[in-house]
Design a protein around this motif. Structure first.
Motif, PDB file in Angstrom:
ATOM      1  N   ARG A  58      35.240  33.315  42.374  1.00  0.00           N
ATOM      2  CA  ARG A  58      35.635  34.008  40.973  1.00  0.00           C
ATOM      3  C   ARG A  58      36.955  34.268  40.812  1.00  0.00           C
ATOM      4  O   ARG A  58      37.450  34.121  39.610  1.00  0.00           O
ATOM      5  CB  ARG A  58      34.770  35.377  41.119  1.00  0.00           C
ATOM      6  CG  ARG A  58      34.597  36.053  39.652  1.00  0.00           C
ATOM      7  CD  ARG A  58      33.674  36.974  39.677  1.00  0.00           C
ATOM      8  NE  ARG A  58      33.879  37.855  38.498  1.00  0.00           N
ATOM      9  CZ  ARG A  58      33.241  39.004  38.268  1.00  0.00           C
ATOM     10  NH1 ARG A  58      32.754  39.601  39.455  1.00  0.00           N
ATOM     11  NH2 ARG A  58      33.949  39.880  37.464  1.00  0.00           N
ATOM     12  N   LEU A  59      37.679  34.716  41.877  1.00  0.00           N
ATOM     13  CA  LEU A  59      39.133  34.921  41.749  1.00  0.00           C
ATOM     14  C   LEU A  59      40.006  33.688  41.192  1.00  0.00           C
ATOM     15  O   LEU A  59      40.766  33.517  40.423  1.00  0.00           O
ATOM     16  CB  LEU A  59      39.807  35.506  42.892  1.00  0.00           C
ATOM     17  CG  LEU A  59      39.311  36.983  43.490  1.00  0.00           C
ATOM     18  CD1 LEU A  59      39.808  37.158  44.749  1.00  0.00           C
ATOM     19  CD2 LEU A  59      40.206  37.981  42.336  1.00  0.00           C
ATOM     20  N   ALA A  60      39.602  32.609  42.139  1.00  0.00           N
ATOM     21  CA  ALA A  60      40.192  31.121  41.695  1.00  0.00           C
ATOM     22  C   ALA A  60      40.061  30.703  40.181  1.00  0.00           C
ATOM     23  O   ALA A  60      40.960  30.478  39.454  1.00  0.00           O
ATOM     24  CB  ALA A  60      39.493  30.180  42.482  1.00  0.00           C
ATOM     25  N   THR A  61      38.844  31.057  39.696  1.00  0.00           N
ATOM     26  CA  THR A  61      38.329  30.618  38.234  1.00  0.00           C
ATOM     27  C   THR A  61      39.483  31.805  37.399  1.00  0.00           C
ATOM     28  O   THR A  61      39.880  31.425  36.377  1.00  0.00           O
ATOM     29  CB  THR A  61      36.869  30.884  37.829  1.00  0.00           C
ATOM     30  OG1 THR A  61      36.391  29.916  38.898  1.00  0.00           O
ATOM     31  CG2 THR A  61      36.595  30.563  36.521  1.00  0.00           C
ATOM     32  N   SER A  62      39.379  32.851  37.934  1.00  0.00           N
ATOM     33  CA  SER A  62      40.319  33.891  36.987  1.00  0.00           C
ATOM     34  C   SER A  62      41.695  33.662  36.907  1.00  0.00           C
ATOM     35  O   SER A  62      42.324  33.591  35.766  1.00  0.00           O
ATOM     36  CB  SER A  62      40.090  35.434  37.485  1.00  0.00           C
ATOM     37  OG  SER A  62      38.745  35.563  37.448  1.00  0.00           O
ATOM     38  N   PHE A  63      42.259  32.953  37.840  1.00  0.00           N
ATOM     39  CA  PHE A  63      43.583  32.457  37.840  1.00  0.00           C
ATOM     40  C   PHE A  63      43.976  31.187  37.643  1.00  0.00           C
ATOM     41  O   PHE A  63      45.031  30.787  37.646  1.00  0.00           O
ATOM     42  CB  PHE A  63      44.255  32.932  39.108  1.00  0.00           C
ATOM     43  CG  PHE A  63      44.495  34.633  39.400  1.00  0.00           C
ATOM     44  CD1 PHE A  63      45.601  35.053  38.982  1.00  0.00           C
ATOM     45  CD2 PHE A  63      43.545  35.259  40.089  1.00  0.00           C
ATOM     46  CE1 PHE A  63      45.888  36.260  39.327  1.00  0.00           C
ATOM     47  CE2 PHE A  63      43.719  36.655  40.338  1.00  0.00           C
ATOM     48  CZ  PHE A  63      44.965  37.013  39.770  1.00  0.00           C
ATOM     49  N   ARG A  67      40.243  26.419  44.678  1.00  0.00           N
ATOM     50  CA  ARG A  67      39.533  27.328  45.471  1.00  0.00           C
ATOM     51  C   ARG A  67      40.663  27.362  46.861  1.00  0.00           C
ATOM     52  O   ARG A  67      40.620  28.465  47.466  1.00  0.00           O
ATOM     53  CB  ARG A  67      38.227  26.988  46.074  1.00  0.00           C
ATOM     54  CG  ARG A  67      37.211  27.428  44.690  1.00  0.00           C
ATOM     55  CD  ARG A  67      35.840  26.984  45.235  1.00  0.00           C
ATOM     56  NE  ARG A  67      34.820  27.093  44.231  1.00  0.00           N
ATOM     57  CZ  ARG A  67      33.623  27.221  44.224  1.00  0.00           C
ATOM     58  NH1 ARG A  67      33.148  26.959  45.416  1.00  0.00           N
ATOM     59  NH2 ARG A  67      32.953  27.318  43.115  1.00  0.00           N
ATOM     60  N   GLY A  68      41.054  26.100  47.082  1.00  0.00           N
ATOM     61  CA  GLY A  68      42.164  26.138  48.120  1.00  0.00           C
ATOM     62  C   GLY A  68      43.069  27.001  47.898  1.00  0.00           C
ATOM     63  O   GLY A  68      43.695  27.644  48.910  1.00  0.00           O
ATOM     64  N   ALA A  69      43.862  26.878  47.139  1.00  0.00           N
ATOM     65  CA  ALA A  69      44.992  28.031  46.682  1.00  0.00           C
ATOM     66  C   ALA A  69      44.984  29.015  46.634  1.00  0.00           C
ATOM     67  O   ALA A  69      45.342  29.909  47.238  1.00  0.00           O
ATOM     68  CB  ALA A  69      45.569  27.350  45.461  1.00  0.00           C
ATOM     69  N   MET A  70      43.376  29.625  46.264  1.00  0.00           N
ATOM     70  CA  MET A  70      43.115  31.003  46.428  1.00  0.00           C
ATOM     71  C   MET A  70      42.736  31.535  47.579  1.00  0.00           C
ATOM     72  O   MET A  70      43.412  32.436  48.141  1.00  0.00           O
ATOM     73  CB  MET A  70      41.909  31.174  45.415  1.00  0.00           C
ATOM     74  CG  MET A  70      41.540  32.721  45.311  1.00  0.00           C
ATOM     75  SD  MET A  70      42.882  34.080  44.963  1.00  0.00           S
ATOM     76  CE  MET A  70      43.108  33.385  43.166  1.00  0.00           C
ATOM     77  N   SER A  71      42.238  30.576  48.556  1.00  0.00           N
ATOM     78  CA  SER A  71      41.825  30.808  49.797  1.00  0.00           C
ATOM     79  C   SER A  71      43.312  30.986  50.467  1.00  0.00           C
ATOM     80  O   SER A  71      43.281  32.062  51.597  1.00  0.00           O
ATOM     81  CB  SER A  71      41.229  29.554  50.564  1.00  0.00           C
ATOM     82  OG  SER A  71      39.858  29.556  50.124  1.00  0.00           O
ATOM     83  N   ASN A  72      44.242  30.268  50.325  1.00  0.00           N
ATOM     84  CA  ASN A  72      45.599  30.377  50.776  1.00  0.00           C
ATOM     85  C   ASN A  72      46.191  31.789  50.540  1.00  0.00           C
ATOM     86  O   ASN A  72      46.695  32.477  51.643  1.00  0.00           O
ATOM     87  CB  ASN A  72      46.240  29.191  50.572  1.00  0.00           C
ATOM     88  CG  ASN A  72      47.782  29.137  51.069  1.00  0.00           C
ATOM     89  OD1 ASN A  72      47.862  29.790  52.469  1.00  0.00           O
ATOM     90  ND2 ASN A  72      48.847  28.711  50.546  1.00  0.00           N
ATOM     91  N   THR A  73      46.028  32.095  49.335  1.00  0.00           N
ATOM     92  CA  THR A  73      46.613  33.169  48.957  1.00  0.00           C
ATOM     93  C   THR A  73      46.134  34.608  49.609  1.00  0.00           C
ATOM     94  O   THR A  73      46.341  35.544  49.979  1.00  0.00           O
ATOM     95  CB  THR A  73      46.562  33.574  47.369  1.00  0.00           C
ATOM     96  OG1 THR A  73      47.503  32.308  46.739  1.00  0.00           O
ATOM     97  CG2 THR A  73      47.062  34.800  47.029  1.00  0.00           C
ATOM     98  N   LEU A  74      44.547  34.636  49.499  1.00  0.00           N
ATOM     99  CA  LEU A  74      43.800  35.562  50.092  1.00  0.00           C
ATOM    100  C   LEU A  74      44.065  35.426  51.583  1.00  0.00           C
ATOM    101  O   LEU A  74      44.171  36.844  52.109  1.00  0.00           O
ATOM    102  CB  LEU A  74      42.369  35.199  49.803  1.00  0.00           C
ATOM    103  CG  LEU A  74      41.926  35.249  48.297  1.00  0.00           C
ATOM    104  CD1 LEU A  74      40.448  34.997  48.196  1.00  0.00           C
ATOM    105  CD2 LEU A  74      42.184  36.745  47.889  1.00  0.00           C
TER     106      LEU A  74
END
Length: 152
Positions: A58-63, A67-74
């Motif tokens: 959901r965060l990846a979609t919001s930004f 999903r990989g980029a969001m996983s890295n950030t998280l």
């Protein structure tokens, strides 16, 4: 001039929004602790304003990132102690993300650093006017998000 051309008011609005975005990003970047990047701060801000635990997808979609980029950030935020991730008790494949106390402190410090100037400007306007502005900005964001999710 075509009827499809944006009005000068719309062009001015876009210009103001883009300049405001640039100024805020520069101010925030200067106030961030060394271990937190602007993109990570935006995730902290999103988590804090949502008031709920959110999944990485959901965060990846919001930004609008993978999903990989969001996983890295998280992962970076979790290692820095800025967020908490927990597994779903029903589905072990799912995770939930929330802002940690350290993340909230980071958010408070950064917003506090830029708040005096914002407070000075905002204090010249009634709360109802600020609320109307927020409503308009939310509608603009929703409109852009909806158009992003649907084909042209």
């Amino acid at each position: 001039m075509s009827n499809l051309a944006p009005s000068p008011l719309v062009i001015q609005l876009f210009g103001e929004l883009l300049l405001l975005d640039q100024f805020l990003r520069n101010r925030i970047a200067k106030a961030l602790p060394e271990e937190v990047e602007l993109s990570q701060f935006l995730v902290l801000l999103h988590l804090a304003t949502s008031g709920e635990e959110l999944g990485p997808a959901r965060l990846a979609t919001s930004f609008n990132v993978t999903r990989g980029a969001m996983s890295n950030t998280l992962g970076r935020l979790e290692r820095a102690g800025q967020i908490t991730m927990r597994g779903d008790t029903v589905d072990a494949r799912r995770k939930f993300v929330s802002i940690s106390e350290a993340g909230q402190r980071t958010l408070d410090e950064v917003v506090g650093a830029i708040n005096p100037r914002l407070r000075e400007t905002l204090s010249r306007h009634p709360r109802t006017e600020i609320g109307q502005c927020l409503t308009l900005l939310s509608e603009l964001r929703d409109s852009l998000e909806t158009s992003r999710l649907s084909p042209l």
